[in-house]
Every structure is written in structure tokens, then in C-alpha cells.
Write a protein that holds these residues in place. Structure first.
Motif, PDB file in Angstrom:
ATOM      1  N   ARG A 196      84.732  34.219  56.626  1.00  0.00           N
ATOM      2  CA  ARG A 196      84.157  32.871  56.488  1.00  0.00           C
ATOM      3  C   ARG A 196      83.224  32.562  55.198  1.00  0.00           C
ATOM      4  O   ARG A 196      83.563  31.601  54.488  1.00  0.00           O
ATOM      5  CB  ARG A 196      83.230  32.502  57.732  1.00  0.00           C
ATOM      6  N   ALA A 197      82.616  33.588  55.080  1.00  0.00           N
ATOM      7  CA  ALA A 197      81.712  33.472  53.692  1.00  0.00           C
ATOM      8  C   ALA A 197      82.551  33.818  52.383  1.00  0.00           C
ATOM      9  O   ALA A 197      82.349  33.087  51.494  1.00  0.00           O
ATOM     10  CB  ALA A 197      80.625  34.612  53.820  1.00  0.00           C
ATOM     11  N   PHE A 198      83.441  34.546  52.518  1.00  0.00           N
ATOM     12  CA  PHE A 198      84.329  34.800  51.188  1.00  0.00           C
ATOM     13  C   PHE A 198      85.312  33.542  51.305  1.00  0.00           C
ATOM     14  O   PHE A 198      85.393  32.888  49.891  1.00  0.00           O
ATOM     15  CB  PHE A 198      85.431  35.980  51.656  1.00  0.00           C
ATOM     16  N   LEU A 199      85.837  32.873  52.021  1.00  0.00           N
ATOM     17  CA  LEU A 199      86.545  31.826  51.936  1.00  0.00           C
ATOM     18  C   LEU A 199      85.894  30.537  51.433  1.00  0.00           C
ATOM     19  O   LEU A 199      86.389  29.848  50.603  1.00  0.00           O
ATOM     20  CB  LEU A 199      87.619  31.395  53.141  1.00  0.00           C
ATOM     21  N   SER A 200      84.665  30.460  51.968  1.00  0.00           N
ATOM     22  CA  SER A 200      83.730  29.081  51.606  1.00  0.00           C
ATOM     23  C   SER A 200      83.431  29.276  50.171  1.00  0.00           C
ATOM     24  O   SER A 200      83.305  28.255  49.632  1.00  0.00           O
ATOM     25  CB  SER A 200      82.640  29.330  52.704  1.00  0.00           C
ATOM     26  N   ALA A 201      83.235  30.650  49.935  1.00  0.00           N
ATOM     27  CA  ALA A 201      82.790  30.858  48.264  1.00  0.00           C
ATOM     28  C   ALA A 201      84.085  30.518  47.362  1.00  0.00           C
ATOM     29  O   ALA A 201      83.483  29.928  46.341  1.00  0.00           O
ATOM     30  CB  ALA A 201      82.374  32.399  48.047  1.00  0.00           C
ATOM     31  N   VAL A 202      85.133  30.943  47.798  1.00  0.00           N
ATOM     32  CA  VAL A 202      86.148  30.779  47.100  1.00  0.00           C
ATOM     33  C   VAL A 202      86.535  29.128  46.699  1.00  0.00           C
ATOM     34  O   VAL A 202      86.721  28.537  45.768  1.00  0.00           O
ATOM     35  CB  VAL A 202      87.503  31.602  47.501  1.00  0.00           C
ATOM     36  N   VAL A 203      86.573  28.388  47.871  1.00  0.00           N
ATOM     37  CA  VAL A 203      86.924  27.131  47.854  1.00  0.00           C
ATOM     38  C   VAL A 203      85.745  26.302  47.165  1.00  0.00           C
ATOM     39  O   VAL A 203      85.952  25.187  46.526  1.00  0.00           O
ATOM     40  CB  VAL A 203      87.328  26.510  49.431  1.00  0.00           C
ATOM     41  N   THR A 204      84.514  26.953  47.179  1.00  0.00           N
ATOM     42  CA  THR A 204      83.433  26.254  46.618  1.00  0.00           C
ATOM     43  C   THR A 204      83.718  26.338  45.171  1.00  0.00           C
ATOM     44  O   THR A 204      83.222  25.200  44.399  1.00  0.00           O
ATOM     45  CB  THR A 204      82.062  26.482  47.074  1.00  0.00           C
ATOM     46  N   ARG A 205      83.957  27.370  44.595  1.00  0.00           N
ATOM     47  CA  ARG A 205      84.014  27.675  43.251  1.00  0.00           C
ATOM     48  C   ARG A 205      85.278  26.889  42.704  1.00  0.00           C
ATOM     49  O   ARG A 205      85.132  26.382  41.388  1.00  0.00           O
ATOM     50  CB  ARG A 205      84.135  29.263  42.999  1.00  0.00           C
ATOM     51  N   ILE A 206      86.425  26.789  43.218  1.00  0.00           N
ATOM     52  CA  ILE A 206      87.504  26.139  42.866  1.00  0.00           C
ATOM     53  C   ILE A 206      87.045  24.541  42.763  1.00  0.00           C
ATOM     54  O   ILE A 206      87.459  23.717  41.962  1.00  0.00           O
ATOM     55  CB  ILE A 206      88.780  26.292  43.933  1.00  0.00           C
ATOM     56  N   SER A 207      86.436  24.047  43.881  1.00  0.00           N
ATOM     57  CA  SER A 207      85.945  22.643  43.876  1.00  0.00           C
ATOM     58  C   SER A 207      84.962  22.115  42.620  1.00  0.00           C
ATOM     59  O   SER A 207      85.322  21.249  42.132  1.00  0.00           O
ATOM     60  CB  SER A 207      85.441  22.309  45.289  1.00  0.00           C
ATOM     61  N   ILE A 208      84.307  23.169  42.536  1.00  0.00           N
ATOM     62  CA  ILE A 208      83.314  22.941  41.449  1.00  0.00           C
ATOM     63  C   ILE A 208      84.031  22.579  40.025  1.00  0.00           C
ATOM     64  O   ILE A 208      83.819  21.709  39.156  1.00  0.00           O
ATOM     65  CB  ILE A 208      82.052  24.005  41.207  1.00  0.00           C
ATOM     66  N   ASP A 209      85.165  23.764  39.712  1.00  0.00           N
ATOM     67  CA  ASP A 209      85.612  23.572  38.361  1.00  0.00           C
ATOM     68  C   ASP A 209      86.909  22.309  38.493  1.00  0.00           C
ATOM     69  O   ASP A 209      86.814  21.674  37.476  1.00  0.00           O
ATOM     70  CB  ASP A 209      86.834  24.753  38.479  1.00  0.00           C
ATOM     71  N   VAL A 210      87.177  21.992  39.690  1.00  0.00           N
ATOM     72  CA  VAL A 210      88.111  20.607  39.760  1.00  0.00           C
ATOM     73  C   VAL A 210      87.020  19.463  39.727  1.00  0.00           C
ATOM     74  O   VAL A 210      87.549  18.585  38.842  1.00  0.00           O
ATOM     75  CB  VAL A 210      88.576  20.751  41.222  1.00  0.00           C
ATOM     76  N   LEU A 211      85.902  19.299  39.965  1.00  0.00           N
ATOM     77  CA  LEU A 211      85.300  18.369  39.996  1.00  0.00           C
ATOM     78  C   LEU A 211      84.525  18.126  38.390  1.00  0.00           C
ATOM     79  O   LEU A 211      84.658  17.099  38.071  1.00  0.00           O
ATOM     80  CB  LEU A 211      83.631  18.499  40.792  1.00  0.00           C
ATOM     81  N   ARG A 212      84.384  19.408  37.721  1.00  0.00           N
ATOM     82  CA  ARG A 212      83.848  19.069  36.380  1.00  0.00           C
ATOM     83  C   ARG A 212      84.904  18.450  35.455  1.00  0.00           C
ATOM     84  O   ARG A 212      84.809  17.436  34.747  1.00  0.00           O
ATOM     85  CB  ARG A 212      83.667  20.575  35.859  1.00  0.00           C
ATOM     86  N   SER A 213      86.464  18.734  35.979  1.00  0.00           N
ATOM     87  CA  SER A 213      87.413  18.048  34.909  1.00  0.00           C
ATOM     88  C   SER A 213      87.685  16.639  35.618  1.00  0.00           C
ATOM     89  O   SER A 213      87.919  15.695  34.968  1.00  0.00           O
ATOM     90  CB  SER A 213      88.583  18.828  35.054  1.00  0.00           C
ATOM     91  N   ALA A 214      87.425  16.478  36.930  1.00  0.00           N
ATOM     92  CA  ALA A 214      87.568  15.070  37.389  1.00  0.00           C
ATOM     93  C   ALA A 214      86.672  14.174  36.817  1.00  0.00           C
ATOM     94  O   ALA A 214      86.910  12.942  36.719  1.00  0.00           O
ATOM     95  CB  ALA A 214      87.683  15.247  38.960  1.00  0.00           C
ATOM     96  N   ARG A 215      85.445  14.479  36.749  1.00  0.00           N
ATOM     97  CA  ARG A 215      84.536  13.540  36.285  1.00  0.00           C
ATOM     98  C   ARG A 215      84.690  13.004  34.899  1.00  0.00           C
ATOM     99  O   ARG A 215      84.368  11.792  34.698  1.00  0.00           O
ATOM    100  CB  ARG A 215      82.901  14.327  36.102  1.00  0.00           C
ATOM    101  N   VAL A 216      85.357  13.806  33.989  1.00  0.00           N
ATOM    102  CA  VAL A 216      85.592  13.399  32.801  1.00  0.00           C
ATOM    103  C   VAL A 216      86.962  12.255  32.796  1.00  0.00           C
ATOM    104  O   VAL A 216      86.749  11.456  32.173  1.00  0.00           O
ATOM    105  CB  VAL A 216      86.414  14.702  31.895  1.00  0.00           C
ATOM    106  N   ARG A 217      87.871  12.334  34.045  1.00  0.00           N
ATOM    107  CA  ARG A 217      88.723  11.307  34.049  1.00  0.00           C
ATOM    108  C   ARG A 217      88.118  10.288  34.823  1.00  0.00           C
ATOM    109  O   ARG A 217      88.576   9.015  34.292  1.00  0.00           O
ATOM    110  CB  ARG A 217      89.734  11.832  35.121  1.00  0.00           C
ATOM    111  N   ARG A 218      87.004  10.243  35.509  1.00  0.00           N
ATOM    112  CA  ARG A 218      86.526   9.249  36.040  1.00  0.00           C
ATOM    113  C   ARG A 218      85.759   8.312  35.222  1.00  0.00           C
ATOM    114  O   ARG A 218      85.701   7.275  35.287  1.00  0.00           O
ATOM    115  CB  ARG A 218      85.529   9.543  37.222  1.00  0.00           C
TER     116      ARG A 218
END
Length: 346
Positions: free
Chosen positions: A51-73
Motif C-alpha cells: 500500500r505504501a509503495f504503490l501510493s508513493a509511486v502513483v503520487t510521484r507520477i501524478s506530481i510530474d504529470v501535474l507540473r506539465s499539465a499546469r503549463v498547458r492549462r
């Protein structure tokens, strides 16, 4: 391998819910969850806490995606809203209030004000109740830094939230009355349910007909709703009341059952405070086939023309002499449906 698949599938609802609250997009969240599985599948050893491992992985992926998404927004056409979510796949009876509140349109728009790290920390800590050691491991910061990020995030969120929220029963009762009045085109019935400073805003992203600007004030919003939606009913556009992002709302569909747009209501102090429409077809594809909103808008315009009489007389009866009130009413109605005349840009 089968045990890993089972572990992942069991945690998939949690992972999607984390990603959606960080990203505000259903498609982006699903992609983040899929990427999480690929990394988990390739991980050489079994984590001590899946649970902790997968939550950490999906969080880091989401942070990276969010940073690029904000530029598009930053270049997004018109107001930006999260993709509508009709059902949150993750359930936790002990945190049902936090989960419902954090997925609302209003809360997700407040989360947009936070930095990607603040948002991730807030979601993990305040919504899903992860401990600070787990939060720190997920975002790659020290526990002390995460505590500071959490304090800042809570402060920003508290500043934008209403002091009191409506209970579920009150929201549902008001929503029932609202959609009954909407179906009937009842201006008075709508007006009494709207806050004096209510605002109606649409997100079309330049890809669907939308309001030229936010419509504010109970009178203007009630007249707009009462003039447009009965016309839509004439061309067999219907709606189904249901929760949208955990709040009262509805899904509108064309005569063939294709999704036209969603509507979400913010309810507070016994009144509708905000109405948010998501019309951008790219944000509706996860809900099924999407309607041609431009074609629907043209049909609405055609449906309006035969019913241009406002004096209550039959169409075959000579009209009375129009007075100033008729001119004012027609001018207002023309402004109300002005956005339906818009055509897609090349």
C-alpha cells in the motif's frame, strides 16, 4: 505474479482516488495508475508495505504529470474545471466526509491554488490520513518539510472554503426542487432556490458552445436556465439527476443518449451558490459516447424560432401591440441564448 496482480487490483481504487485528487483528470489519473502497475510489475523485490509503495509511486507520477499539465492549462480557452467524476471508486466509512468533500468541484478548484507538492501532501495527509513518514517517502521530502507543506496547504484551503456546509439531506432536497423547476422552465421556482450572488460558469475549452462569460445573479441565472433548457427538451435533450463529484448534479444527453454536458451544484445555506457546467467533449469521453454539441446548439436555435410569441396567445391569433416590457423581455432572451449562436473556430 498472480499475487501481485491481486494486490494491485485491491488497491487500484485507492490509487485512482489519490491520482484524481492530485490531477483533476479522470484520464490522467487512469494513466497514472496504469504506469504505477508497470513499475510495480518490474520492481525486483516485494515491498514491505505494498500500500505504501504503490501510493508513493502513483503520487510521484501524478506530481510530474501535474507540473506539465499546469503549463498547458495556462493557455486553456476559458475557465478550466476538473473532469467530472460520477462515482469515486474508493470507499472508507471512517473518512467518508473527507473523501466526499475533497472530490467536489469547489475543493478541486481550491487544490489548483496549491503547489504540486502542497497538493500531494494535503491529499495524502488530510484526505487519506497517511502518516507523515509515509507522506515524506511519497514526495521525497523530510517529515519536517512535509509538516510545513501541510500547514501551508491547510491554510490555503481553509481560506477558500465556506464556514458552513449543507448536510446531504438538505442538498438532495434542494437539488430535487431545482431540477423540477428546470424541467418546467419555472423562472420563479428557480429564482427562489438561487443565492442572490449565484454564478453559473461553463468549461467548453473552445471545443463546445459555452457561455461567453460567467452569468451572475439569481435573476439572470434563473432566466437563462428557464429560457434555454425547455428549448433543449423540444429536441429531446434530457437529463438525469445524479451526483457529480460528490455533489448534486445532472448529466445531460442528446436524443441518442450521448453525453452533452454535466452540471454540478454548490449548495450552501439552503441556496444554490454556484452552477458549473463541463461541456468540453474531451473531458466527457470517459462517460461514454459524446454528443455533437455544436449540432445540438443549432437545433436549439431552430426550436426557438416558432415559439417567438410572448403574449400568451395562440400562434394563429393576431398578436397584441407590443409594449416596452415585451421589448425588454425579448432583448433579455436574445442575450440569454447568445452563446448558442457561436460556431467553432477554424
Amino acid at each position: 505474479m498472480s499475487s501481485r496482480i491481486e494486490e494491485f487490483q485491491e488497491l487500484r481504487p485507492l490509487l485512482f482516488s489519490i491520482a484524481y485528487r492530485i490531477l483533476g483528470g479522470v484520464g490522467e489519473a487512469e494513466d497514472a495508475v496504469q504506469e504505477t502497475w508497470l513499475r510495480f510489475e518490474a520492481y525486483p523485490t516485494q515491498p514491505r508495505s505494498t500500500r505504501a509503495f504503490l501510493s508513493a509511486v502513483v503520487t510521484r507520477i501524478s506530481i510530474d504529470v501535474l507540473r506539465s499539465a499546469r503549463v498547458r492549462r495556462e493557455s486553456y480557452v476559458g475557465p478550466w474545471f476538473p473532469e467530472p467524476l460520477l462515482a469515486d471508486p474508493y470507499e472508507d466509512p471512517e473518512r467518508s466526509a473527507e473523501l466526499a468533500d475533497s472530490v467536489s468541484m469547489a475543493a478541486l478548484l481550491l487544490l489548483e491554488r496549491l503547489s504540486p507538492l502542497e497538493r500531494a501532501v494535503f491529499v495524502l495527509r488530510e484526505v487519506f490520513d497517511f502518516g507523515f513518514p509515509e507522506v515524506a517517502a511519497a514526495v521525497g521530502r523530510s517529515e519536517a518539510a512535509c509538516r510545513q507543506l501541510a500547514v501551508r496547504a491547510r491554510r490555503h484551503m481553509a481560506a477558500g472554503r465556506p464556514r458552513f456546509t449543507a448536510d446531504r439531506g438538505e442538498r438532495e432536497e434542494l437539488a430535487t426542487r431545482f431540477f423540477d423547476a428546470l424541467r418546467e422552465g419555472d423562472v420563479e421556482g428557480l429564482r427562489e432556490l438561487l443565492a442572490a450572488d449565484v454564478a453559473m460558469v461553463g468549461d467548453g475549452g473552445g471545443k463546445a458552445p459555452q457561455l461567453a462569460r460567467a452569468v451572475a445573479g439569481a435573476e439572470k441565472v434563473a432566466r437563462l436556465l428557464a429560457s434555454v433548457f425547455p428549448l433543449m427538451a423540444r429536441i429531446d435533450v434530457g437529463f438525469t439527476p445524479q451526483e457529480v463529484n460528490g455533489q448534486p448534479g445532472a448529466v445531460f444527453r442528446d436524443r441518442d443518449g450521448r453525453v452533452l454536458h454535466t452540471m454540478a451544484l454548490d449548495v450552501l445555506d439552503g441556496r444554490v451558490q454556484a452552477i458549473r457546467l463541463v461541456l468540453n467533449p474531451e473531458k466527457l469521453t470517459h462517460m461514454g459516447p459524446v454528443a455533437d454539441a455544436w449540432a445540438v446548439a443549432r437545433d436549439v436555435r431552430r426550436a426557438r424560432r416558432p415559439a417567438a410569441r410572448h403574449d400568451g396567445a395562440p400562434l394563429d391569433q393576431a398578436p397584441r401591440e407590443p409594449g416596452p416590457q415585451d421589448v425588454e423581455h425579448r432583448d433579455m432572451e436574445d442575450r440569454d441564448v447568445e452563446h448558442l449562436d457561436r460556431t467553432p473556430s477554424a
